[in-house]
Every structure is written in structure tokens, then in C-alpha cells.
Design a protein around this motif. Structure first.
Motif: not given
Length: 79
Positions: A1-29
């Protein structure tokens, strides 16, 4: 069962930190992380959620389409 708070957690998990410190996220991720917590969203739905719920990321996509790239935005004027 999906929980609403897990949407934000999924977003945080999809964020990638590049070597220069830049944080990005793609829709597919983000959609892939949502599937792990039982949300079946389209890319369009994911983009709409990011646009409405996450004010600290800006669209920096270089191509048209639903797989967009968002980058953490520094309100002090530097990305």
C-alpha cells in the motif's frame, strides 16, 4: 500500500550528487523510485508533482520531452 509521505522520500532517493556538489534529479529516476514504494506515476504526473511541491529545484533540461532534469537552485543567485 502506497503512503503519501513516501513520495518525498522517493524524490530524495532519486537525487544524485555530482562530483562538483551539484544536485540533480531526472524524471525517470524519480518515477523509478516511486515504483519501489508502490506508486505508478507517469512522467507527466511526476513532473507536475516536482513543479508544485519542490520549490528548491529548477528545470535545467536541454531537450524537449517528459524526461526532464531538475537541479538544486541556490536562491543567492548561483546554481
Amino acid at each position: 500500500m502506497a503512503r503519501r509521505y513516501e513520495i518525498g522520500c522517493a524524490f530524495d532517493a532519486a537525487v544524485k550528487v555530482e562530483s562538483n556538489g551539484r544536485r540533480t534529479v531526472t524524471t525517470d529516476d524519480f518515477v523509478a523510485q516511486l515504483k519501489k514504494v508502490n506508486y505508478e506515476w507517469s512522467s507527466r504526473e511526476a513532473n507536475q508533482w516536482i513543479e508544485m511541491s519542490v520549490s528548491t529545484f529548477r528545470d535545467v533540461s536541454k531537450v524537449e520531452g517528459e524526461n526532464r532534469t531538475f537541479m538544486l537552485f541556490n536562491p543567492n543567485g548561483v546554481c
